[in-house]
Design a protein around this motif. Structure first.
Motif, PDB file in Angstrom:
ATOM      1  N   LEU A 289       0.810  -1.222   0.000  1.00  0.00           N
ATOM      2  CA  LEU A 289       0.000   0.000   0.000  1.00  0.00           C
ATOM      3  C   LEU A 289       0.841   1.269   0.000  1.00  0.00           C
ATOM      4  O   LEU A 289       0.291   2.357   0.135  1.00  0.00           O
ATOM      5  N   GLY A 290       2.115   1.151  -0.173  1.00  0.00           N
ATOM      6  CA  GLY A 290       2.973   2.324  -0.209  1.00  0.00           C
ATOM      7  C   GLY A 290       3.462   2.727   1.171  1.00  0.00           C
ATOM      8  O   GLY A 290       2.947   2.280   2.199  1.00  0.00           O
ATOM      9  N   ALA A 291       4.462   3.600   1.172  1.00  0.00           N
ATOM     10  CA  ALA A 291       5.082   3.993   2.440  1.00  0.00           C
ATOM     11  C   ALA A 291       4.110   4.757   3.334  1.00  0.00           C
ATOM     12  O   ALA A 291       4.192   4.689   4.571  1.00  0.00           O
ATOM     13  N   ASN A 292       3.200   5.501   2.723  1.00  0.00           N
ATOM     14  CA  ASN A 292       2.244   6.295   3.512  1.00  0.00           C
ATOM     15  C   ASN A 292       0.845   5.696   3.536  1.00  0.00           C
ATOM     16  O   ASN A 292      -0.126   6.373   3.857  1.00  0.00           O
ATOM     17  N   GLY A 293       0.716   4.436   3.158  1.00  0.00           N
ATOM     18  CA  GLY A 293      -0.591   3.795   3.179  1.00  0.00           C
ATOM     19  C   GLY A 293      -1.542   4.362   2.146  1.00  0.00           C
ATOM     20  O   GLY A 293      -2.763   4.349   2.350  1.00  0.00           O
ATOM     21  N   GLY A 294      -1.013   4.897   1.054  1.00  0.00           N
ATOM     22  CA  GLY A 294      -1.860   5.479   0.029  1.00  0.00           C
ATOM     23  C   GLY A 294      -2.211   6.926   0.248  1.00  0.00           C
ATOM     24  O   GLY A 294      -2.956   7.516  -0.544  1.00  0.00           O
ATOM     25  N   ASN A 295      -1.683   7.551   1.280  1.00  0.00           N
ATOM     26  CA  ASN A 295      -1.962   8.961   1.558  1.00  0.00           C
ATOM     27  C   ASN A 295      -0.860   9.825   0.973  1.00  0.00           C
ATOM     28  O   ASN A 295       0.307   9.701   1.334  1.00  0.00           O
ATOM     29  N   GLY A 296      -1.241  10.713   0.038  1.00  0.00           N
ATOM     30  CA  GLY A 296      -0.242  11.556  -0.599  1.00  0.00           C
ATOM     31  C   GLY A 296      -0.207  12.983  -0.066  1.00  0.00           C
ATOM     32  O   GLY A 296       0.373  13.854  -0.726  1.00  0.00           O
ATOM     33  N   GLN A 297      -0.807  13.243   1.098  1.00  0.00           N
ATOM     34  CA  GLN A 297      -0.774  14.599   1.659  1.00  0.00           C
ATOM     35  C   GLN A 297       0.659  15.022   1.946  1.00  0.00           C
ATOM     36  O   GLN A 297       1.464  14.231   2.453  1.00  0.00           O
ATOM     37  N   PRO A 298       0.993  16.287   1.668  1.00  0.00           N
ATOM     38  CA  PRO A 298       2.368  16.731   1.900  1.00  0.00           C
ATOM     39  C   PRO A 298       2.694  16.933   3.373  1.00  0.00           C
ATOM     40  O   PRO A 298       3.867  16.921   3.749  1.00  0.00           O
ATOM     41  N   SER A 299       1.694  17.125   4.204  1.00  0.00           N
ATOM     42  CA  SER A 299       1.953  17.407   5.614  1.00  0.00           C
ATOM     43  C   SER A 299       0.980  16.631   6.483  1.00  0.00           C
ATOM     44  O   SER A 299      -0.236  16.856   6.432  1.00  0.00           O
ATOM     45  N   VAL A 300       1.525  15.684   7.250  1.00  0.00           N
ATOM     46  CA  VAL A 300       0.730  14.887   8.178  1.00  0.00           C
ATOM     47  C   VAL A 300       1.561  14.686   9.440  1.00  0.00           C
ATOM     48  O   VAL A 300       2.758  14.398   9.372  1.00  0.00           O
ATOM     49  N   SER A 301       0.921  14.827  10.601  1.00  0.00           N
ATOM     50  CA  SER A 301       1.639  14.671  11.861  1.00  0.00           C
ATOM     51  C   SER A 301       1.812  13.199  12.201  1.00  0.00           C
ATOM     52  O   SER A 301       0.905  12.386  11.981  1.00  0.00           O
ATOM     53  N   THR A 302       2.970  12.870  12.725  1.00  0.00           N
ATOM     54  CA  THR A 302       3.221  11.518  13.235  1.00  0.00           C
ATOM     55  C   THR A 302       3.283  11.491  14.746  1.00  0.00           C
ATOM     56  O   THR A 302       3.537  10.455  15.343  1.00  0.00           O
ATOM     57  N   ASN A 303       3.038  12.658  15.358  1.00  0.00           N
ATOM     58  CA  ASN A 303       3.025  12.778  16.819  1.00  0.00           C
ATOM     59  C   ASN A 303       1.624  13.189  17.262  1.00  0.00           C
ATOM     60  O   ASN A 303       1.123  14.238  16.852  1.00  0.00           O
ATOM     61  N   PRO A 304       0.950  12.392  18.078  1.00  0.00           N
ATOM     62  CA  PRO A 304      -0.429  12.722  18.470  1.00  0.00           C
ATOM     63  C   PRO A 304      -0.549  13.991  19.301  1.00  0.00           C
ATOM     64  O   PRO A 304      -1.665  14.471  19.519  1.00  0.00           O
ATOM     65  N   ARG A 305       0.572  14.554  19.744  1.00  0.00           N
ATOM     66  CA  ARG A 305       0.539  15.761  20.570  1.00  0.00           C
ATOM     67  C   ARG A 305       1.203  16.968  19.891  1.00  0.00           C
ATOM     68  O   ARG A 305       1.431  17.990  20.531  1.00  0.00           O
ATOM     69  N   ASP A 306       1.479  16.859  18.614  1.00  0.00           N
ATOM     70  CA  ASP A 306       2.136  17.944  17.882  1.00  0.00           C
ATOM     71  C   ASP A 306       1.072  18.893  17.309  1.00  0.00           C
ATOM     72  O   ASP A 306       0.601  18.721  16.185  1.00  0.00           O
ATOM     73  N   GLN A 307       0.696  19.880  18.091  1.00  0.00           N
ATOM     74  CA  GLN A 307      -0.346  20.815  17.666  1.00  0.00           C
ATOM     75  C   GLN A 307       0.091  21.620  16.445  1.00  0.00           C
ATOM     76  O   GLN A 307      -0.707  21.920  15.560  1.00  0.00           O
ATOM     77  N   GLY A 308       1.347  21.964  16.368  1.00  0.00           N
ATOM     78  CA  GLY A 308       1.847  22.724  15.225  1.00  0.00           C
ATOM     79  C   GLY A 308       1.708  21.959  13.921  1.00  0.00           C
ATOM     80  O   GLY A 308       1.342  22.528  12.883  1.00  0.00           O
ATOM     81  N   ALA A 309       1.965  20.647  13.953  1.00  0.00           N
ATOM     82  CA  ALA A 309       1.823  19.825  12.749  1.00  0.00           C
ATOM     83  C   ALA A 309       0.356  19.717  12.338  1.00  0.00           C
ATOM     84  O   ALA A 309       0.036  19.705  11.142  1.00  0.00           O
ATOM     85  N   PHE A 310      -0.526  19.652  13.323  1.00  0.00           N
ATOM     86  CA  PHE A 310      -1.959  19.630  13.006  1.00  0.00           C
ATOM     87  C   PHE A 310      -2.374  20.908  12.278  1.00  0.00           C
ATOM     88  O   PHE A 310      -3.102  20.871  11.278  1.00  0.00           O
ATOM     89  N   GLU A 311      -1.886  22.031  12.770  1.00  0.00           N
ATOM     90  CA  GLU A 311      -2.259  23.313  12.157  1.00  0.00           C
ATOM     91  C   GLU A 311      -1.695  23.442  10.747  1.00  0.00           C
ATOM     92  O   GLU A 311      -2.350  23.984   9.852  1.00  0.00           O
TER      93      GLU A 311
END
Length: 328
Positions: A289-311
């Motif tokens: 399914l690819g390295a990102n599981g089929g998700n091609g978004q340029p910006s996705v957080s890998t830390n559940p507490r990273d508010q800056g990445a969410f924004e």
């Protein structure tokens, strides 16, 4: 002893016979002050008849067309800006799947085929599918949000509440109409208008209302490789409504209404904010399914507490999909 009781009873009878009734003096109707009522009276039909909103024993919020215009309410979904107890959410299944709630109570499923627990009535006619909530608000006279079960007066599918919408009826006295045009961001174009034509003066009139709204999507769609393939969450809908109304000298009033609306708005792109460890650990890649599981978004957080990445993911307004959502 018996003689005393008889004398006492006779005395009571004599006193009651001598009593005379007292009458209150009538107020002179010519000098009586007239009843003055506030000119800002809100008439509602929440009880299936026209009454002052202050006189009905129901929990109801009445919304005027001036309030709708001031708050930029263009459909039923946005009524929560004026009636906080009413909420509407659009599911990610189809453009017509809408869940309505009053006081937090409503249908738990967002299946487009399910009937809502909040009944929608337009000019007294029940709307069996909540997807009508997406149609345009135009030429509206009054909106009433009835809170709590309304089965006694409105029948089935009103266990949580009811939404009673009354449109402007034809005016048999004079010719009139209006036209509104607006332009906004994402090339949004909105046109609304109505024309009222008396056919028989003071007796019969016709009113035609129309609305058109179109807006580009505000979310870019990319494929699994990050290539842009289109946009989504756009608006493309229109409505036309015709009415024939009559008002006779005998007090007989009525109208015949016919309307048609169509929406080709695409829905509903969802921005992924957080990738689960199953993606970052390579579990999806191991099954092709690819390295990102089929998700091609340029910006996705890998830390559940990273508010800056969410924004940052929200600010990019980019979603990933195999194809662009299309509504037909």
């Amino acid at each position: 002893m018996t003689r005393k009781l008889a004398a006492f009873a006779g005395g009571l009878m004599a006193c009651s016979a001598l009593t005379t009734p007292a009458f209150a003096q009538d107020t002179d109707t010519e000098t009586e002050a007239p009843v003055v009522r506030d000119g800002n009276v809100i008439i509602v039909t929440a009880t299936r008849r026209a009454q002052d909103v202050q006189d009905i024993p129901l929990a109801v919020t009445a919304i005027s067309p001036q309030q709708l215009e001031a708050q930029r309410v263009v459909n039923i979904q946005q009524i929560s800006a004026l009636a906080p107890s009413f909420t509407a959410s659009q599911a990610q299944l189809a453009s017509g799947s809408v869940v309505l709630r009053v006081r937090g109570i409503g249908t738990t499923s967002n299946n487009i085929g399910f009937e809502s627990a909040v009944g929608i009535f337009i000019d007294g006619a029940y709307q069996s599918r909540p997807g009508v909530a997406l149609s345009e608000f135009v030429d509206v006279e009054r909106v009433e949000v009835l809170r709590g079960p309304q089965g006694t007066l409105f029948g089935r599918n009103t266990s949580a509440g009811a939404l009673n919408i009354t449109n402007v009826r034809p005016d048999v006295t004079e010719f009139g109409g209006f036209v509104n045009a607006e332009y906004g961001n994402f090339d949004e174009l909105s046109l609304q208008g109505a024309v009222n034509v008396p056919i028989i003066q003071d007796t019969l009139a016709m009113r035609v209302t129309g609305a058109y709204r179109k807006r580009d999507g505000f979310l870019d769609v990319v494929d699994r490789n990050g290539n842009t393939i289109g946009d989504t969450n756009d608006v493309d809908q229109w409505l036309v409504r015709g009415q024939i109304g009559w008002d006779t000298d005998s007090g007989l009033r009525g109208r015949i209404i016919a309307d048609y609306s169509k929406s080709q708005s695409s829905c509903c792109g969802a921005i992924e904010l957080y990738q689960s460890p199953a993606v970052t650990d390579g579990d999806y890649a191991s099954v092709g399914l690819g390295a990102n599981g089929g998700n091609g978004q340029p910006s996705v957080s890998t830390n559940p507490r990273d508010q800056g990445a969410f924004e940052r993911a929200l600010d990019n307004r980019v979603v990933s999909a195999n194809r662009v959502p299309v509504a037909d």
